[in-house]
Design an enzyme around this catalytic site. Sequence first.
Site, mmCIF file in Angstrom:
data_model
loop_
_atom_site.group_PDB
_atom_site.id
_atom_site.type_symbol
_atom_site.label_atom_id
_atom_site.label_comp_id
_atom_site.label_asym_id
_atom_site.label_seq_id
_atom_site.Cartn_x
_atom_site.Cartn_y
_atom_site.Cartn_z
ATOM 1 N N HIS A 165 10.594 -22.132 15.083
ATOM 2 C CA HIS A 165 9.566 -23.180 15.114
ATOM 3 C C HIS A 165 8.990 -23.389 16.512
ATOM 4 O O HIS A 165 7.969 -24.080 16.648
ATOM 5 C CB HIS A 165 10.133 -24.506 14.603
ATOM 6 C CG HIS A 165 10.489 -24.514 13.154
ATOM 7 N ND1 HIS A 165 9.590 -24.188 12.166
ATOM 8 C CD2 HIS A 165 11.660 -24.796 12.517
ATOM 9 C CE1 HIS A 165 10.182 -24.283 10.979
ATOM 10 N NE2 HIS A 165 11.442 -24.637 11.166
ATOM 11 N N ASP B 231 19.174 -21.280 4.807
ATOM 12 C CA ASP B 231 18.927 -22.579 4.190
ATOM 13 C C ASP B 231 18.207 -22.430 2.851
ATOM 14 O O ASP B 231 17.779 -23.431 2.251
ATOM 15 C CB ASP B 231 18.137 -23.502 5.120
ATOM 16 C CG ASP B 231 16.941 -22.837 5.766
ATOM 17 O OD1 ASP B 231 16.702 -21.637 5.516
ATOM 18 O OD2 ASP B 231 16.229 -23.512 6.534
#
Length: 347
Positions: A165, A290
Amino acid sequence: MLIFHNPIHHLHAGRQEMFRGKLVPCHESPARLEFVLQALRQRGIGELRAPSPADMALLGRVHSPRYLDFLQGAWREWIALDPANAELDVLPSVWPVRGFRHDVTPANFAARVGLYSFDSGSPLTAGTWDAALAGAACAIDAARAVGGAGGPRAAMALTRPPGHHAGPDFFGGYCFLNNAALAAQALREAGAARVAVLDIDYHHGNGTQTIFYERGDVLTMSVHGDPLTEYPFFLGHADERGAGAGEDCNLNLPLAAGTGYAGWREALRAGMRAVQDFRADALVIALGVDTIEGDPISKFKLASADYRQVGRDLATLGLPAVFTMEGGYAVEEVGTNVANVLEGYGG
C-alpha cells in the site's frame, strides 16, 4: 528457497488503529511473522538469512527523497513536540484532499503526517523506520539473490510491516516502504528487462500500482476485493490500465466479497496469462494470505489447503521469483497458509 528474515520487525508494534470509528488494537502485529517463522521451521522450509544494510540509493529510485526524510525523522519530531508523546503512536488527523496543494511541505508536523499518509489506521511508532528499512533490505537482497548469476530460482522477503500500500510518497494500509516495488526495481537493475508484480493480497496494492503506473518495464497485476466496497476503495478498478509508457501494463481483477476459491483461482489464472503475455523475465509475488475465510478484515473464502495449489500454480510460470510478505490477520493460520504456498511452489 532463500528466506531473508527481518530480525527487528518487532520494533514496529502499533498500539492502536482507527477501525470503524473506534480505536482498537492493531490488526497488524509482530505475532503475525512469528507464526510464519514457526511454521517454516517446523516444516524445514527455506534457508533463513538476515539482510545486509539497505541500499538507500535504490530506495530513492522508488520513493521520493522528501518522503524518506520524513519517515526517518518522524519519531524524533514527535518526541520533540512533547516528551510525553513517547507513550503514544503517531496517527494522522488532517489530509490535503482535492483542491489542496501537495507540492508545499508544511512546517507543522501534524500537517506533514497527513501529507504523507492516506488513512488513520497505520500508526507510526518509535521503531517503524528501523523495522521498515530492514524489511526493504530483505526485499532488495532477495531480488539480488534471484537476479544474480547462479542464484536461486526463488527467494522471499519475510518481513513486516508489509509494503504494497505504500506509494512513492505516502504510507497507509499498515505499509511504509513498498517491498514488492523495491524488489521489482532491484530485479530490473540486476538485468531483468521486464518484471511482473503479481499481487494476491485481499486488498489492492495501490502503492505498487501508483509507483509503476507510467512505466512500461514493470507489469502490475492484482487480484483483490472490489474497491467499490473494499479497502483501499479509491484504486484497484478494472479500467485502470496504466498511462503513458505504462499503458496496458496494469491489470486489476477485482472480485466481489464472498468469492470462493474456484472464482479466485480463475482470476489468478487470468493474471498469470497476463504475465506470460508480457514476456516477463522475473516475477515478484506480493503474498497476502488474508484471502482465508474468517480473516477479520477480509471477505474471500479460501481454505488453508487451497494455498498449496496456489503455490503450484505460481510455479508453473517458471520465472525467477521473489515473494514479499503482505497481509494476513487471522494470526494463528497465517503461518500455515504461507508455509503451504511455499511448499506448493517448491513441489
